[in-house]
Design a protein around this motif. Structure first.
Motif, PDB file in Angstrom:
ATOM      1  N   GLU A  39     -10.014   8.336 -10.532  1.00 52.52           N
ATOM      2  CA  GLU A  39     -10.476   7.990  -9.188  1.00 52.52           C
ATOM      3  C   GLU A  39     -11.129   6.608  -9.179  1.00 52.52           C
ATOM      4  O   GLU A  39     -11.032   5.874  -8.191  1.00 52.52           O
ATOM      5  CB  GLU A  39     -11.464   9.048  -8.698  1.00 52.52           C
ATOM      6  CG  GLU A  39     -10.803  10.382  -8.362  1.00 52.52           C
ATOM      7  CD  GLU A  39     -11.804  11.408  -7.867  1.00 52.52           C
ATOM      8  OE1 GLU A  39     -13.023  11.179  -8.049  1.00 52.52           O
ATOM      9  OE2 GLU A  39     -11.369  12.423  -7.307  1.00 52.52           O
TER      10      GLU A  39
ATOM     11  N   LYS B 201       0.841  -1.188   0.000  1.00 55.80           N
ATOM     12  CA  LYS B 201       0.000   0.000   0.000  1.00 55.80           C
ATOM     13  C   LYS B 201       0.882   1.245   0.000  1.00 55.80           C
ATOM     14  O   LYS B 201       1.785   1.379   0.831  1.00 55.80           O
ATOM     15  CB  LYS B 201      -0.911   0.000   1.228  1.00 55.80           C
ATOM     16  CG  LYS B 201      -1.977  -1.092   1.197  1.00 55.80           C
ATOM     17  CD  LYS B 201      -2.906  -0.982   2.403  1.00 55.80           C
ATOM     18  CE  LYS B 201      -3.992  -2.048   2.334  1.00 55.80           C
ATOM     19  NZ  LYS B 201      -4.912  -1.965   3.494  1.00 55.80           N
TER      20      LYS B 201
ATOM     21  N   GLU C 169      -7.322   0.093  -4.658  1.00 58.81           N
ATOM     22  CA  GLU C 169      -7.415   0.033  -3.196  1.00 58.81           C
ATOM     23  C   GLU C 169      -8.207  -1.186  -2.753  1.00 58.81           C
ATOM     24  O   GLU C 169      -7.875  -1.815  -1.733  1.00 58.81           O
ATOM     25  CB  GLU C 169      -8.071   1.311  -2.676  1.00 58.81           C
ATOM     26  CG  GLU C 169      -7.152   2.535  -2.746  1.00 58.81           C
ATOM     27  CD  GLU C 169      -7.822   3.780  -2.208  1.00 58.81           C
ATOM     28  OE1 GLU C 169      -9.073   3.773  -2.089  1.00 58.81           O
ATOM     29  OE2 GLU C 169      -7.097   4.758  -1.911  1.00 58.81           O
TER      30      GLU C 169
ATOM     31  N   VAL D 115      -8.354   4.226  -8.899  1.00 59.45           N
ATOM     32  CA  VAL D 115      -7.841   4.253  -7.525  1.00 59.45           C
ATOM     33  C   VAL D 115      -8.701   3.368  -6.621  1.00 59.45           C
ATOM     34  O   VAL D 115      -8.177   2.579  -5.819  1.00 59.45           O
ATOM     35  CB  VAL D 115      -7.809   5.703  -6.995  1.00 59.45           C
ATOM     36  CG1 VAL D 115      -7.457   5.721  -5.509  1.00 59.45           C
ATOM     37  CG2 VAL D 115      -6.802   6.535  -7.773  1.00 59.45           C
ATOM     38  N   GLU D 116     -10.005   3.478  -6.751  1.00 58.44           N
ATOM     39  CA  GLU D 116     -10.891   2.655  -5.926  1.00 58.44           C
ATOM     40  C   GLU D 116     -10.688   1.169  -6.198  1.00 58.44           C
ATOM     41  O   GLU D 116     -10.678   0.350  -5.276  1.00 58.44           O
ATOM     42  CB  GLU D 116     -12.345   3.049  -6.189  1.00 58.44           C
ATOM     43  CG  GLU D 116     -12.696   4.453  -5.718  1.00 58.44           C
ATOM     44  CD  GLU D 116     -14.119   4.833  -6.075  1.00 58.44           C
ATOM     45  OE1 GLU D 116     -14.826   3.986  -6.695  1.00 58.44           O
ATOM     46  OE2 GLU D 116     -14.542   5.961  -5.751  1.00 58.44           O
TER      47      GLU D 116
ATOM     48  N   VAL E 136      -3.637  11.925  -4.821  1.00 54.62           N
ATOM     49  CA  VAL E 136      -5.046  12.057  -5.201  1.00 54.62           C
ATOM     50  C   VAL E 136      -5.591  13.418  -4.771  1.00 54.62           C
ATOM     51  O   VAL E 136      -6.345  14.069  -5.511  1.00 54.62           O
ATOM     52  CB  VAL E 136      -5.878  10.910  -4.587  1.00 54.62           C
ATOM     53  CG1 VAL E 136      -7.365  11.145  -4.808  1.00 54.62           C
ATOM     54  CG2 VAL E 136      -5.480   9.569  -5.201  1.00 54.62           C
ATOM     55  N   THR E 137      -5.199  13.870  -3.571  1.00 52.78           N
ATOM     56  CA  THR E 137      -5.637  15.189  -3.102  1.00 52.78           C
ATOM     57  C   THR E 137      -5.110  16.297  -4.010  1.00 52.78           C
ATOM     58  O   THR E 137      -5.842  17.234  -4.379  1.00 52.78           O
ATOM     59  CB  THR E 137      -5.155  15.413  -1.661  1.00 52.78           C
ATOM     60  OG1 THR E 137      -5.673  14.369  -0.824  1.00 52.78           O
ATOM     61  CG2 THR E 137      -5.630  16.761  -1.138  1.00 52.78           C
TER      62      THR E 137
ATOM     63  N   SER F  77       2.179   4.969   0.524  1.00 55.30           N
ATOM     64  CA  SER F  77       2.019   6.031   1.515  1.00 55.30           C
ATOM     65  C   SER F  77       1.814   7.396   0.860  1.00 55.30           C
ATOM     66  O   SER F  77       1.448   8.356   1.544  1.00 55.30           O
ATOM     67  CB  SER F  77       3.252   6.079   2.423  1.00 55.30           C
ATOM     68  OG  SER F  77       4.422   6.318   1.654  1.00 55.30           O
ATOM     69  N   LYS F  78       2.046   7.485  -0.443  1.00 51.91           N
ATOM     70  CA  LYS F  78       1.920   8.762  -1.142  1.00 51.91           C
ATOM     71  C   LYS F  78       0.640   8.871  -1.959  1.00 51.91           C
ATOM     72  O   LYS F  78       0.354   9.941  -2.506  1.00 51.91           O
ATOM     73  CB  LYS F  78       3.116   8.948  -2.093  1.00 51.91           C
ATOM     74  CG  LYS F  78       4.471   8.920  -1.405  1.00 51.91           C
ATOM     75  CD  LYS F  78       5.592   9.161  -2.398  1.00 51.91           C
ATOM     76  CE  LYS F  78       5.704   8.042  -3.395  1.00 51.91           C
ATOM     77  NZ  LYS F  78       6.835   8.220  -4.327  1.00 51.91           N
ATOM     78  N   LEU F  79      -0.121   7.792  -2.055  1.00 53.60           N
ATOM     79  CA  LEU F  79      -1.272   7.797  -2.953  1.00 53.60           C
ATOM     80  C   LEU F  79      -2.325   8.819  -2.532  1.00 53.60           C
ATOM     81  O   LEU F  79      -2.850   9.562  -3.362  1.00 53.60           O
ATOM     82  CB  LEU F  79      -1.887   6.394  -3.004  1.00 53.60           C
ATOM     83  CG  LEU F  79      -3.057   6.209  -3.973  1.00 53.60           C
ATOM     84  CD1 LEU F  79      -2.639   6.548  -5.392  1.00 53.60           C
ATOM     85  CD2 LEU F  79      -3.592   4.786  -3.897  1.00 53.60           C
ATOM     86  N   ASP F  80      -2.633   8.874  -1.240  1.00 55.62           N
ATOM     87  CA  ASP F  80      -3.658   9.813  -0.774  1.00 55.62           C
ATOM     88  C   ASP F  80      -3.250  11.259  -1.055  1.00 55.62           C
ATOM     89  O   ASP F  80      -4.077  12.089  -1.448  1.00 55.62           O
ATOM     90  CB  ASP F  80      -3.907   9.611   0.719  1.00 55.62           C
ATOM     91  CG  ASP F  80      -4.557   8.274   1.019  1.00 55.62           C
ATOM     92  OD1 ASP F  80      -5.193   7.722   0.094  1.00 55.62           O
ATOM     93  OD2 ASP F  80      -4.429   7.770   2.150  1.00 55.62           O
ATOM     94  N   ILE F  81      -1.975  11.558  -0.869  1.00 57.59           N
ATOM     95  CA  ILE F  81      -1.498  12.918  -1.123  1.00 57.59           C
ATOM     96  C   ILE F  81      -1.609  13.247  -2.610  1.00 57.59           C
ATOM     97  O   ILE F  81      -2.047  14.342  -2.992  1.00 57.59           O
ATOM     98  CB  ILE F  81      -0.042  13.068  -0.639  1.00 57.59           C
ATOM     99  CG1 ILE F  81       0.039  12.807   0.864  1.00 57.59           C
ATOM    100  CG2 ILE F  81       0.516  14.446  -0.977  1.00 57.59           C
ATOM    101  CD1 ILE F  81       1.448  12.788   1.410  1.00 57.59           C
TER     102      ILE F  81
END
Length: 500
Positions: free
Chosen positions: A449, A377, A456, A452-453, A385-386, A379-383
């Motif tokens: 997105e 997983k 995930e 991404v879903e 995507v934001t 650690s940079k994916l959420d950043i």
């Protein structure tokens, strides 16, 4: 007079000899020409075959594995003790190897299990029907046998239209029809049917087990590994195509743009994503590759980083999300290549934020590829995507600031429609292409997105470990090393990705 006739005959003889010699030379020349043409074609064919094997050595290995399996199963004929045990039924073992051995281990195991189950079930039912028919008497025996053959063959044929059975047991249904037909026909005249079925079942099982052993032990080619490489490679191609598409359109205001040749090559990568559906499932002509490989991978044992119950079906959902995004990129490229061109001023105004959106989308897609490739997983994916959503919001805000260019103001309401059209015609034609490009970029953000879903969900189902936890463990244990099996798996993935 006599001398003149002799001279005329001599001339005719010389002409005839010369004509015969010319015809002979023509025939020889044609034969040499045909021979040379065939030799040239043969050389070209050998060269292409050699290049095919060099580009993908696994094809050579597969050919050798088939030869090894056939040579081993031929011992039923060559070795007298084995031949005395099974007799002419040894041919069924050879036939099993020929029809069952496939390119990937998953395909081989799938066909092997289907063949064994279909043969056993059909043989069991065939013997049962034969026993019941024999007890009914000579008058009703052919009626019972023929009626049972009609009912079971029709039912098995209909089952091949059911999607779940067709996806995994289509070959088994076909073997069931074939075996039951052979048992029904031969059982009507053969008295020792049970012994015959026993020998045939033994030889089929022996050939099937031999195929599995050779396919899994000698340089196995995993369908799951190929699906995994296909998905990660397509994600990288999708990211490159998206970024190069935006850069190529706004190149006039982008000094950091790549060279035209390199960008054009990367731009075509999305077409591989669109056509890859032909390697996934069996619903349509463009939906075979991913689903087919996923179905075959489900039959494979645990190998490398993949467990036996690895969620291969989730890769199909990722492939569908990628194709949805690729179709939007296709529409974006079609808009860019349209005859209606935007003004340089409008492109310059929109270039900065549009290239930012394209770059952020490409970064997210590459990070998703890295997540699947490393089975960790991110650690940079959420950043990322934001940041992608923030850039998309800026693009939407910029689009919302342009309505006055195409809408007449309040004091224009008294003017005639022709005057209003004359006023807005030029601005509208100048911005329509660039606004469409920006709108498609916003749509691409939404479809990214969706990818991404799907990724995930895969990471949750496959229980990927968080990247931060993995790094901390590596820092606390300096002696921790990647297993040789993991290293071989990574090397195999890199080689397969280069071939794709």
């Amino acid at each position: 007079m006599a001398g003149g006739k002799e001279v005329a005959k001599e001339v005719e003889w010389r002409i005839k000899v010369e004509e015969d010699g010319t015809l002979e030379r023509r025939v020889v020349g044609c034969m040499w020409e045909i021979t040379a043409g065939l030799a040239l074609r043969l050389c070209k064919f050998v060269k292409k075959a050699w290049e095919l094997g060099v580009n993908d050595p696994r094809k050579f290995i597969h050919c050798l594995k088939v030869g090894i399996a056939l040579s081993a199963v031929s011992l039923f004929y060559y070795w007298k003790p084995l031949y005395d045990g099974v007799g002419g039924n040894a041919m069924w073992a050879v036939m099993t190897v020929i029809v069952v051995f496939e390119y990937t281990a998953g395909a081989t195991i799938c066909k092997t299990v289907n063949r064994i189950c279909g043969t056993f079930l059909a043989g069991f039912l065939g013997i049962g029907v034969h026993w019941v028919a024999s007890k009914a008497g000579d008058q009703y025996e052919p009626i019972i046998t023929g009626l049972s053959l009609f009912i079971l063959a029709s039912a098995a044929t209909f089952s091949r239209f059911i999607p779940t059975i067709k996806a995994r047991f289509d070959y088994g249904a076909m073997i069931f029809i074939l075996t039951f037909s052979l048992v029904s026909v031969s059982g009507y005249r053969v008295d020792e049917l049970l012994a015959l079925a026993q020998y045939r079942m033994f030889t089929i099982i022996a050939g099937s087990i031999l195929c599995i052993i050779v396919s899994v032990i000698i340089r196995p080619i995993w369908a799951g590994q190929e699906l995994y490489v296909l998905v990660t490679g397509n994600l990288d191609k999708l990211a490159n195509s998206l970024q190069c598409c935006v850069v190529q359109y706004f190149a006039c205001s982008a000094p950091e743009a790549e060279s035209d040749d390199e960008c054009s090559k990367k731009l075509l990568g999305y077409k591989c994503v669109l056509s890859s559906k032909a390697t996934e499932e069996t619903m349509s002509a463009t939906n075979i590759i991913f689903i087919l490989k996923a179905n075959l991978a489900r039959w494979e044992p645990a190998h490398g980083r993949f467990n036996f119950r690895h969620p291969w079906k989730q890769y199909v959902k990722i492939g569908a999300s990628m194709r949805s995004c690729a179709s939007c990129i296709d529409a974006l490229i079609g808009c860019i290549n349209s005859d209606n061109k935007a003004s340089d001023e409008m492109k310059k105004t929109m270039s900065s934020i549009s290239m930012k959106v394209g770059g952020k989308c490409a970064s997210v897609i590459r990070e998703l590829a890295s997540t699947i490739r490393n089975t960790k997983k991110s650690s940079k994916l959420d950043i990322l995507v934001t940041e992608m959503n923030s850039a998309a919001q800026e693009l939407r805000s910029l689009l919302n600031s342009y309505p006055n260019l195409v809408n007449p103001t309040s004091h224009d309401a008294k003017r005639t429609p022709d005057d209003v059209a004359a006023k807005i015609e030029i601005p509208l034609m100048e911005i329509i292409q660039v606004v469409t490009v920006a709108s498609l970029l916003n749509e691409i953000v939404a479809r990214v997105e969706g990818i991404v879903e799907a990724v995930e969900e895969l990471s949750d189902l496959a229980e990927f470990k968080p990247e931060m936890c993995v790094k901390s463990k590596q820092q606390h244990s300096a002696d921790s090393k990647i297993s040789p099996e993991q290293q071989n798996d990574d090397k195999e993935a890199e080689r397969t990705l280069q071939m794709v």
